[in-house]
Design an enzyme around this catalytic site. Structure first.
Site, PDB file in Angstrom:
ATOM      1  N   TYR A 142      22.560  55.023  83.727  1.00  0.00           N
ATOM      2  CA  TYR A 142      22.326  54.558  85.092  1.00  0.00           C
ATOM      3  C   TYR A 142      21.802  55.680  85.990  1.00  0.00           C
ATOM      4  O   TYR A 142      21.113  55.422  86.968  1.00  0.00           O
ATOM      5  CB  TYR A 142      23.618  54.029  85.717  1.00  0.00           C
ATOM      6  CG  TYR A 142      23.906  52.576  85.443  1.00  0.00           C
ATOM      7  CD1 TYR A 142      24.132  52.126  84.149  1.00  0.00           C
ATOM      8  CD2 TYR A 142      23.973  51.661  86.480  1.00  0.00           C
ATOM      9  CE1 TYR A 142      24.415  50.800  83.907  1.00  0.00           C
ATOM     10  CE2 TYR A 142      24.258  50.334  86.241  1.00  0.00           C
ATOM     11  CZ  TYR A 142      24.481  49.906  84.946  1.00  0.00           C
ATOM     12  OH  TYR A 142      24.762  48.593  84.716  1.00  0.00           O
ATOM     13  N   LYS A 189      29.271  54.458  70.547  1.00  0.00           N
ATOM     14  CA  LYS A 189      28.307  54.169  69.479  1.00  0.00           C
ATOM     15  C   LYS A 189      28.045  55.506  68.784  1.00  0.00           C
ATOM     16  O   LYS A 189      26.911  56.005  68.721  1.00  0.00           O
ATOM     17  CB  LYS A 189      27.032  53.563  70.109  1.00  0.00           C
ATOM     18  CG  LYS A 189      26.026  53.002  69.133  1.00  0.00           C
ATOM     19  CD  LYS A 189      26.458  51.735  68.439  1.00  0.00           C
ATOM     20  CE  LYS A 189      25.458  51.373  67.340  1.00  0.00           C
ATOM     21  NZ  LYS A 189      25.900  50.246  66.500  1.00  0.00           N
ATOM     22  N   ASP A 221      29.396  47.538  69.379  1.00  0.00           N
ATOM     23  CA  ASP A 221      28.978  46.236  68.830  1.00  0.00           C
ATOM     24  C   ASP A 221      30.170  45.493  68.232  1.00  0.00           C
ATOM     25  O   ASP A 221      30.315  44.278  68.402  1.00  0.00           O
ATOM     26  CB  ASP A 221      27.823  46.397  67.815  1.00  0.00           C
ATOM     27  CG  ASP A 221      28.061  47.493  66.791  1.00  0.00           C
ATOM     28  OD1 ASP A 221      29.033  48.256  66.921  1.00  0.00           O
ATOM     29  OD2 ASP A 221      27.258  47.591  65.841  1.00  0.00           O
ATOM     30  N   ASP A 245      29.373  47.903  81.602  1.00  0.00           N
ATOM     31  CA  ASP A 245      28.721  46.846  82.376  1.00  0.00           C
ATOM     32  C   ASP A 245      28.644  45.575  81.539  1.00  0.00           C
ATOM     33  O   ASP A 245      29.002  44.480  81.976  1.00  0.00           O
ATOM     34  CB  ASP A 245      27.315  47.300  82.793  1.00  0.00           C
ATOM     35  CG  ASP A 245      26.591  46.226  83.584  1.00  0.00           C
ATOM     36  OD1 ASP A 245      27.210  45.642  84.487  1.00  0.00           O
ATOM     37  OD2 ASP A 245      25.413  45.962  83.280  1.00  0.00           O
ATOM     38  N   ASP A 249      31.200  41.834  81.738  1.00  0.00           N
ATOM     39  CA  ASP A 249      30.698  40.460  81.931  1.00  0.00           C
ATOM     40  C   ASP A 249      31.182  39.578  80.787  1.00  0.00           C
ATOM     41  O   ASP A 249      31.600  38.436  80.993  1.00  0.00           O
ATOM     42  CB  ASP A 249      29.155  40.427  81.954  1.00  0.00           C
ATOM     43  CG  ASP A 249      28.601  40.478  83.379  1.00  0.00           C
ATOM     44  OD1 ASP A 249      29.255  41.073  84.250  1.00  0.00           O
ATOM     45  OD2 ASP A 249      27.506  39.914  83.616  1.00  0.00           O
TER      46      ASP A 249
HETATM   47  C1  IPM Z   1      28.036  45.499  88.229  1.00  0.00           C
HETATM   48  C2  IPM Z   1      26.599  45.100  88.511  1.00  0.00           C
HETATM   49  C3  IPM Z   1      25.804  46.345  88.864  1.00  0.00           C
HETATM   50  C4  IPM Z   1      25.847  47.277  87.674  1.00  0.00           C
HETATM   51  C5  IPM Z   1      24.368  46.072  89.278  1.00  0.00           C
HETATM   52  C6  IPM Z   1      24.277  45.081  90.406  1.00  0.00           C
HETATM   53  C7  IPM Z   1      23.642  47.341  89.614  1.00  0.00           C
HETATM   54  O1  IPM Z   1      26.048  44.427  87.434  1.00  0.00           O
HETATM   55  O2  IPM Z   1      28.692  45.997  89.161  1.00  0.00           O
HETATM   56  O3  IPM Z   1      28.482  45.328  87.109  1.00  0.00           O
HETATM   57  O4  IPM Z   1      25.049  47.142  86.746  1.00  0.00           O
HETATM   58  O5  IPM Z   1      26.701  48.159  87.672  1.00  0.00           O
HETATM   59 MN    MN Z   2      27.447  44.140  85.779  1.00  0.00          MN
END
Ligand code: IPM
Ligand code: MN
Length: 352
Positions: A142, A189, A221, A245, A249
């Site tokens: 990032y 990884k 993975d 990240d 999710d």
């Molecule tokens: C999160 C979001 C952010 C990230 C984006 C919006 C930059 O997806 O907070 O997980 O990738 O960190």
């Molecule tokens: Mn995210």
């Protein structure tokens, strides 16, 4: 207690869900005799429109002066399909993380008894899940060197980590594991990436300082697979920025809705509390988004930033009650009546 909180509503559904967290927090303050001062500040697309940049200095000053930051969401579709946009709302989030030194992102995943069957995963797979992904937030790909070469026909992003960056994140992971089931999983990884080998080496060196913690080392993975296969087998997971990240999710699916999971980001300066979901632009202004992730982020704020555990527990109890009684937004209501965002907030505040 006097609580001085910076309020960053941001974009999309941000303002609507933040409003509910404010209602709930004010109800808590009234009940427990606290005095909250909310200081609003602009971020994201809203700030780009107003002052041309997504995390202006004026907002940073407000965050630095606050005891905690409560944050809504950031992002606007008009920037997503424009690869040439030079200023993006998300840059504000990254700048904020960097300038506040928020190097650790704490993302819990747990199940709610009354919602187990909302998850796309089978009940017997997810029951008892209570894990925390501790994501490194100010390093890695990032923030590494990036660019184009070859007349724009080659692009690169680099993932860089220092031993010190890994140590400070891992230290939090070990400490968190000590207060829980004493199991820590280092996700990397290391079979391919040099930065992952440094992660593994650094965490291995730290094991001697925490003899009671059992550490496992797993490739990202494989973790992506096991996370939905047997999530309850995990407790605390530590990982670098991009893996974190993606995995967070994925993990949010376990609880049944992205609209449920809170998070905190902690580090050098003021801590920040925010829902893990995005700005959900399709729902903006419709009063339909689920406010619970933001409300639960406020609970995390009471507990972690101010040490107010009883207050946090009451918020969680009232959230559980709302779920059990079906006072929920359309993402959770199924064939039953769907409540509005603001109605859920009102109900929670009243029940506090
Ligand atoms: C999160 C979001 C952010 C990230 C984006 C919006 C930059 O997806 O907070 O997980 O990738 O960190
Ligand atoms: Mn995210």
């Amino acid at each position: 207690m006097k609580l001085n909180i910076a309020l960053l509503a941001g974009d999309g559904i941000g303002p609507e869900v933040i409003d509910q967290a404010v209602k709930v927090s004010n109800a808590i303050a009234k009940k427990f005799n606290h005095e909250i001062t909310w200081t609003p500040a602009i971020t994201g697309a809203a700030a780009i429109d107003e002052v041309g940049e997504p995390y202006p200095d004026s907002t940073h000053e407000i965050c630095m002066a606050a005891d905690a930051v409560l944050f809504g969401a950031i992002g606007h579709p008009r920037f997503d399909n424009d690869p040439k946009a030079t200023v993006r709302p998300e840059q504000g989030l990254l700048k904020m993380r960097q300038k506040l030194g928020l190097y650790a992102n704490v993302r819990p995943t747990f199940t709610f008894p009354s919602l187990i069957d909302n998850s796309p995963l089978k009940r017997e797979r997810i029951e008892g899940t209570d894990l925390i992904i501790l994501r490194e937030l100010t390093g890695g790909i990032y923030f590494g060197e990036r660019g184009r070469k070859d007349n724009g026909n080659t692009a690169f992003d680099t993932c860089t980590y220092t031993r010190a960056e890994i140590q400070r994140l891992a230290k939090l992971g070990f400490e968190m594991a000590m207060t829980r089931s004493k199991k820590l999983c280092c996700v990397d990884k290391a079979n391919v990436l040099e930065s992952s080998r440094l992660w593994r080496e650094t965490v291995q060196d730290m094991e001697k300082d925490y003899p009671e913690v059992t550490v496992s080392y797993e490739f990202v993975d494989a973790v992506a697979m096991r996370l939905v296969q047997w999530p309850s087998s995990y407790d605390v997971l530590i990982t670098e920025n991009l893996f974190g990240d993606i995995l967070t999710d994925e993990a949010s699916v376990i609880s049944g809705s992205m609209g449920l999971m809170p998070s905190s980001s902690i580090g050098v300066h003021t801590s920040l509390f925010e829902p893990i979901h995005g700005s959900y632009p399709q729902a903006a202004g419709k009063d339909i988004a689920n406010p619970l992730a933001t409300v639960l982020s406020a609970a995390m704020m009471f507990e972690d930033a101010f040490g107010l555990k009883e207050e946090a527990e009451l918020i969680r109890a009232v959230v559980n009650k709302s779920l059990a009684e079906g006072i929920v937004t359309e993402d959770l209501s199924g064939t039953n009546k769907a409540y509005k965002t603001s109605e859920v907030g009102d109900w929670l505040a009243k029940n506090i």
